[in-house]
Design a protein around this motif. Structure first.
Motif, PDB file in Angstrom:
ATOM      1  N   HIS A   1       0.829  -1.207   0.000  1.00 28.51           N
ATOM      2  CA  HIS A   1       0.000   0.000   0.000  1.00 28.51           C
ATOM      3  C   HIS A   1       0.862   1.256   0.000  1.00 28.51           C
ATOM      4  O   HIS A   1       0.612   2.206  -0.752  1.00 28.51           O
ATOM      5  N   GLN A   2       1.895   1.284   0.841  1.00 27.85           N
ATOM      6  CA  GLN A   2       2.749   2.466   0.889  1.00 27.85           C
ATOM      7  C   GLN A   2       3.521   2.645  -0.410  1.00 27.85           C
ATOM      8  O   GLN A   2       3.623   3.760  -0.934  1.00 27.85           O
ATOM      9  N   ILE A   3       4.066   1.545  -0.939  1.00 30.69           N
ATOM     10  CA  ILE A   3       4.859   1.647  -2.169  1.00 30.69           C
ATOM     11  C   ILE A   3       3.986   2.122  -3.331  1.00 30.69           C
ATOM     12  O   ILE A   3       4.377   3.008  -4.108  1.00 30.69           O
ATOM     13  N   ILE A   4       2.788   1.554  -3.468  1.00 29.59           N
ATOM     14  CA  ILE A   4       1.895   1.947  -4.563  1.00 29.59           C
ATOM     15  C   ILE A   4       1.474   3.402  -4.408  1.00 29.59           C
ATOM     16  O   ILE A   4       1.394   4.149  -5.394  1.00 29.59           O
ATOM     17  N   HIS A   5       1.198   3.819  -3.169  1.00 33.55           N
ATOM     18  CA  HIS A   5       0.832   5.220  -2.946  1.00 33.55           C
ATOM     19  C   HIS A   5       1.965   6.150  -3.370  1.00 33.55           C
ATOM     20  O   HIS A   5       1.719   7.194  -4.000  1.00 33.55           O
ATOM     21  N   GLU A   6       3.193   5.807  -3.057  1.00 33.58           N
ATOM     22  CA  GLU A   6       4.332   6.649  -3.435  1.00 33.58           C
ATOM     23  C   GLU A   6       4.559   6.627  -4.940  1.00 33.58           C
ATOM     24  O   GLU A   6       4.899   7.656  -5.543  1.00 33.58           O
ATOM     25  N   ILE A   7       4.348   5.482  -5.564  1.00 33.87           N
ATOM     26  CA  ILE A   7       4.522   5.382  -7.017  1.00 33.87           C
ATOM     27  C   ILE A   7       3.492   6.246  -7.742  1.00 33.87           C
ATOM     28  O   ILE A   7       3.823   6.986  -8.673  1.00 33.87           O
ATOM     29  N   THR A   8       2.233   6.143  -7.330  1.00 32.50           N
ATOM     30  CA  THR A   8       1.181   6.897  -8.008  1.00 32.50           C
ATOM     31  C   THR A   8       1.331   8.402  -7.796  1.00 32.50           C
ATOM     32  O   THR A   8       0.917   9.197  -8.641  1.00 32.50           O
ATOM     33  N   SER A   9       1.903   8.811  -6.656  1.00 36.17           N
ATOM     34  CA  SER A   9       2.117  10.237  -6.428  1.00 36.17           C
ATOM     35  C   SER A   9       3.199  10.806  -7.330  1.00 36.17           C
ATOM     36  O   SER A   9       3.262  12.022  -7.526  1.00 36.17           O
ATOM     37  N   LEU A  10       4.056   9.937  -7.887  1.00 38.83           N
ATOM     38  CA  LEU A  10       5.133  10.384  -8.781  1.00 38.83           C
ATOM     39  C   LEU A  10       4.774  10.205 -10.251  1.00 38.83           C
ATOM     40  O   LEU A  10       5.608  10.453 -11.119  1.00 38.83           O
TER      41      LEU A  10
ATOM     42  N   GLU B   1       1.024 -17.518  -4.190  1.00 32.59           N
ATOM     43  CA  GLU B   1       2.290 -16.985  -3.688  1.00 32.59           C
ATOM     44  C   GLU B   1       3.218 -16.554  -4.815  1.00 32.59           C
ATOM     45  O   GLU B   1       3.858 -15.492  -4.741  1.00 32.59           O
ATOM     46  N   ASN B   2       3.301 -17.338  -5.885  1.00 31.94           N
ATOM     47  CA  ASN B   2       4.195 -16.966  -6.991  1.00 31.94           C
ATOM     48  C   ASN B   2       3.696 -15.723  -7.712  1.00 31.94           C
ATOM     49  O   ASN B   2       4.482 -14.880  -8.148  1.00 31.94           O
ATOM     50  N   GLU B   3       2.355 -15.559  -7.843  1.00 35.49           N
ATOM     51  CA  GLU B   3       1.802 -14.358  -8.458  1.00 35.49           C
ATOM     52  C   GLU B   3       2.067 -13.129  -7.603  1.00 35.49           C
ATOM     53  O   GLU B   3       2.493 -12.075  -8.099  1.00 35.49           O
ATOM     54  N   ALA B   4       1.817 -13.257  -6.304  1.00 37.22           N
ATOM     55  CA  ALA B   4       2.058 -12.143  -5.399  1.00 37.22           C
ATOM     56  C   ALA B   4       3.530 -11.765  -5.368  1.00 37.22           C
ATOM     57  O   ALA B   4       3.881 -10.580  -5.314  1.00 37.22           O
ATOM     58  N   SER B   5       4.399 -12.759  -5.419  1.00 42.24           N
ATOM     59  CA  SER B   5       5.836 -12.489  -5.389  1.00 42.24           C
ATOM     60  C   SER B   5       6.280 -11.712  -6.625  1.00 42.24           C
ATOM     61  O   SER B   5       7.040 -10.739  -6.521  1.00 42.24           O
ATOM     62  N   SER B   6       5.810 -12.106  -7.800  1.00 44.27           N
ATOM     63  CA  SER B   6       6.188 -11.414  -9.034  1.00 44.27           C
ATOM     64  C   SER B   6       5.667  -9.982  -9.037  1.00 44.27           C
ATOM     65  O   SER B   6       6.386  -9.047  -9.416  1.00 44.27           O
ATOM     66  N   PHE B   7       4.419  -9.804  -8.621  1.00 39.89           N
ATOM     67  CA  PHE B   7       3.848  -8.459  -8.612  1.00 39.89           C
ATOM     68  C   PHE B   7       4.553  -7.560  -7.598  1.00 39.89           C
ATOM     69  O   PHE B   7       4.831  -6.386  -7.868  1.00 39.89           O
ATOM     70  N   PHE B   8       4.859  -8.089  -6.434  1.00 38.43           N
ATOM     71  CA  PHE B   8       5.574  -7.298  -5.432  1.00 38.43           C
ATOM     72  C   PHE B   8       6.968  -6.921  -5.925  1.00 38.43           C
ATOM     73  O   PHE B   8       7.434  -5.786  -5.713  1.00 38.43           O
ATOM     74  N   SER B   9       7.643  -7.844  -6.600  1.00 36.85           N
ATOM     75  CA  SER B   9       8.978  -7.551  -7.120  1.00 36.85           C
ATOM     76  C   SER B   9       8.937  -6.433  -8.147  1.00 36.85           C
ATOM     77  O   SER B   9       9.784  -5.531  -8.136  1.00 36.85           O
ATOM     78  N   LEU B  10       7.933  -6.468  -9.040  1.00 38.56           N
ATOM     79  CA  LEU B  10       7.821  -5.415 -10.047  1.00 38.56           C
ATOM     80  C   LEU B  10       7.504  -4.074  -9.397  1.00 38.56           C
ATOM     81  O   LEU B  10       8.079  -3.033  -9.766  1.00 38.56           O
ATOM     82  N   THR B  11       6.597  -4.059  -8.411  1.00 37.76           N
ATOM     83  CA  THR B  11       6.228  -2.814  -7.748  1.00 37.76           C
ATOM     84  C   THR B  11       7.409  -2.233  -6.984  1.00 37.76           C
ATOM     85  O   THR B  11       7.654  -1.018  -7.020  1.00 37.76           O
ATOM     86  N   LEU B  12       8.158  -3.071  -6.281  1.00 30.13           N
ATOM     87  CA  LEU B  12       9.343  -2.585  -5.571  1.00 30.13           C
ATOM     88  C   LEU B  12      10.410  -2.122  -6.554  1.00 30.13           C
ATOM     89  O   LEU B  12      11.111  -1.123  -6.308  1.00 30.13           O
ATOM     90  N   LEU B  13      10.547  -2.822  -7.668  1.00 31.72           N
ATOM     91  CA  LEU B  13      11.493  -2.407  -8.703  1.00 31.72           C
ATOM     92  C   LEU B  13      11.131  -1.029  -9.242  1.00 31.72           C
ATOM     93  O   LEU B  13      12.005  -0.177  -9.458  1.00 31.72           O
ATOM     94  N   LEU B  14       9.832  -0.788  -9.424  1.00 25.59           N
ATOM     95  CA  LEU B  14       9.380   0.516  -9.898  1.00 25.59           C
ATOM     96  C   LEU B  14       9.662   1.603  -8.859  1.00 25.59           C
ATOM     97  O   LEU B  14      10.091   2.712  -9.211  1.00 25.59           O
ATOM     98  N   ARG B  15       9.447   1.296  -7.594  1.00 24.34           N
ATOM     99  CA  ARG B  15       9.757   2.283  -6.551  1.00 24.34           C
ATOM    100  C   ARG B  15      11.249   2.570  -6.491  1.00 24.34           C
ATOM    101  O   ARG B  15      11.676   3.722  -6.310  1.00 24.34           O
ATOM    102  N   LEU B  16      12.062   1.545  -6.641  1.00 24.55           N
ATOM    103  CA  LEU B  16      13.510   1.730  -6.634  1.00 24.55           C
ATOM    104  C   LEU B  16      13.964   2.560  -7.828  1.00 24.55           C
ATOM    105  O   LEU B  16      14.910   3.359  -7.732  1.00 24.55           O
TER     106      LEU B  16
END
Length: 530
Positions: free
Chosen positions: A88-97, A124-139
């Motif tokens: 939630h925090q990562i997506i909120h920060e991504i959308t604000s940018l 679990e594998n779907e959630a893991s891939s999506f989380f990795s992409l979202t964190l990659l985008l934040r990074l």
């Protein structure tokens, strides 16, 4: 980065939390620097233990470090709660940018519960891939905006290879985007499109040419669903990730090369196709002999957006350029071909029955006959004059729409034609005399006769395409769920609008999806990823 999800799930409890060093995970490294993802637990009693995540840049030969990002401290509870709060925090920060957001959508909020429900329903594998992409985008945004230059270099050199693997979570996108709503969807996808455009641009620069760059289908994301009586197909594609159509039938010396103006190249590289196709469907049970499935075009929205910020930001990045006015230099829709119908091999449906005939150009001929007579002074004979005047008027439009059938699927196709030469823009190639449409498409965003909206997109509603298509299904299928295909192939082109440049190109992308359609009055649906 693929194992971050499982690493968070394996964090120790408060009793087993290490006291010497905080648990950490290596995200990227180079010979002298590395980026860590760390978890730190703080507590005053067992009842209020909290965990805080951080991303930091370190040097191998020094104890010095720099914190790049901090996660709001949260209770050390179940891993699913931590995942939801972190997402939630990562997506909120991504959308604000997110770039290219209008003032109508400047402030946005979405509930934590929508992310929690998404996490609970994913494998679990779907959630893991999506989380990795979202964190990659934040990074990416950290390294682009806040982090020092060496962190940005480390990201693009060591982490860019993770983009391909992270994009494997395309099946999760439909669930996520539907859960957060269209406003968050637009922000998230434009933020992601900006990162993918940078990645494709870096790839093309390393390859040395835009002409030979291969398309990146994995970066062209889309989903389809049926909801509230509509087939809905939404798609997003960075222009550089789309397949470039080459004029292979012409001589090599006739091929137009890359844009020489670096400012123009920058502008064309940071653009994204955004597409929405909405088809209104109705399941009719009135006839006792069969079930009728009617489909009409509700609306089509076909836009190419510029992935940038305000003009001052662009001028800062392009301050060394020749101050070329490039804000209006965008690709434009030039052709679309979308289809809907039972999946290939289906035998239960008869049709489609099309509602639009092949186009016959309309031509009006007006003839005026005038007879004038009178006596002329000083003349011995009468004078009579006769005059015949004729005129021809032809009605033509910039977009030509057709209906076709391809097996059991109905196909809607629209082609942009230049009103001066009546050349189909998407298939035009240089070298053919008297068919060059580039002059007629200059300054295409203004004027009363333009083929696009003021913002450069195309909107087609039922008033333009009122004719529908129909299938007939046997009564034995009543109450069953069947699979239908929804997809299309879409073209965008670029000709110079305001600047002086001979550069042109046409690109295309294709998507295919399947959805489940309930053959009951009122319908019902479920997403099936294509």
């Amino acid at each position: 980065m693929d194992n971050i999800w499982s690493w968070i799930m394996s964090l120790p409890s408060l009793a087993d939390w290490p006291s010497a060093a905080a648990p950490s995970l290596l995200l990227a490294s180079s010979p002298d620097k590395f980026i860590l993802f760390e978890a730190e637990c703080t507590t005053s009693s067992s009842s209020d233990a909290t965990v805080a995540f951080s991303i930091s840049l370190h040097e191998y030969n020094s104890s010095a470090s720099r914190t790049l990002w901090l996660f709001n401290p949260s209770p050390l509870s179940s891993s699913s709660v931590l995942h939801s709060l972190l997402l939630h925090q990562i997506i909120h920060e991504i959308t604000s940018l997110s770039p290219s957001i209008s003032s109508l959508n400047s402030n946005i909020y979405f509930e934590q519960e929508s992310i929690s429900r998404l996490v609970e329903n994913l494998e679990e594998n779907e959630a893991s891939s999506f989380f990795s992409l979202t964190l990659l985008l934040r990074l990416f945004w950290l390294c682009t905006i806040d982090a020092p230059a060496e962190a940005g270099y480390l990201f693009f050199s060591a982490l860019a290879e993770n983009v391909y693997r992270a994009l494997s979570c395309t099946g999760v996108f439909s669930n996520f985007l539907l859960a957060v709503g269209p406003d968050v969807e637009q922000r998230y996808m434009r933020s992601l499109g900006y990162m993918l455009s940078k990645w494709c641009l870096l790839r093309d620069i390393q390859a040395g040419s835009m002409l030979n760059a291969e398309p990146v289908p994995a970066a062209c994301l889309s989903y389809a669903t049926t909801v509230h009586g509509l087939f809905v197909h939404k798609a997003y594609a960075p222009v550089l990730a789309m397949a470039r159509l080459r004029a292979s039938e012409t001589n090599m010396d006739e091929l137009v090369g890359e844009p020489k103006e670096s400012a123009l190249r920058y502008a064309l590289a940071h653009q994204q196709l955004e597409l929405v196709v909405q088809l209104d469907y109705n399941i009719c049970m009135q006839d006792p002999r069969f079930i009728r499935v009617d489909i009409h075009v509700d609306s089509l929205r076909f836009h190419v957006v510029r992935l940038g910020y305000n003009r001052q930001d662009d001028e800062t990045e392009l301050e060394e350029q020749d101050e070329i006015e490039i804000e209006s230099e965008r690709h434009f829709p030039s052709r679309m071909r979308f289809w809907v119908g039972p999946v290939p091999g289906s035998t239960y449906a008869t049709g489609p029955s099309l509602g639009r005939s092949s186009g016959n150009p309309e031509r009006e001929v007006e003839t005026t006959q005038t007879v004038k007579g009178g006596f002329m002074a000083g003349m011995k004979s009468k004078g009579i004059r006769a005059k015949v005047r004729s005129s021809t008027r032809t009605r033509n439009r910039s977009w030509r729409w057709e209906q076709e059938a391809d097996g059991s699927a109905a196909v809607f196709e629209g082609v942009l034609c230049d009103t001066a030469t009546w050349t189909e823009v998407a298939t035009w190639r240089p070298g053919i005399a008297h068919t060059d449409p580039r002059t007629g498409l200059r300054r295409r965003w203004r004027g009363p006769g333009r083929a696009f909206s003021k913002k450069g997109g195309l909107v087609v509603a039922g008033d333009e395409l009122p004719e529908g298509v129909t299938w007939r299904v046997g009564r034995e299928m009543e109450g069953k769920k069947v699979r239908w295909r929804v997809g299309g192939r879409f073209w965008v082109s670029y000709f110079a609008n305001e600047v002086r440049s001979g550069y042109w190109e046409t690109r295309c992308v294709e998507w295919n999806h399947e959805v489940e359609l309930a053959l009951v009055a009122g319908g019902g649906s479920q997403i099936v990823n294509g």
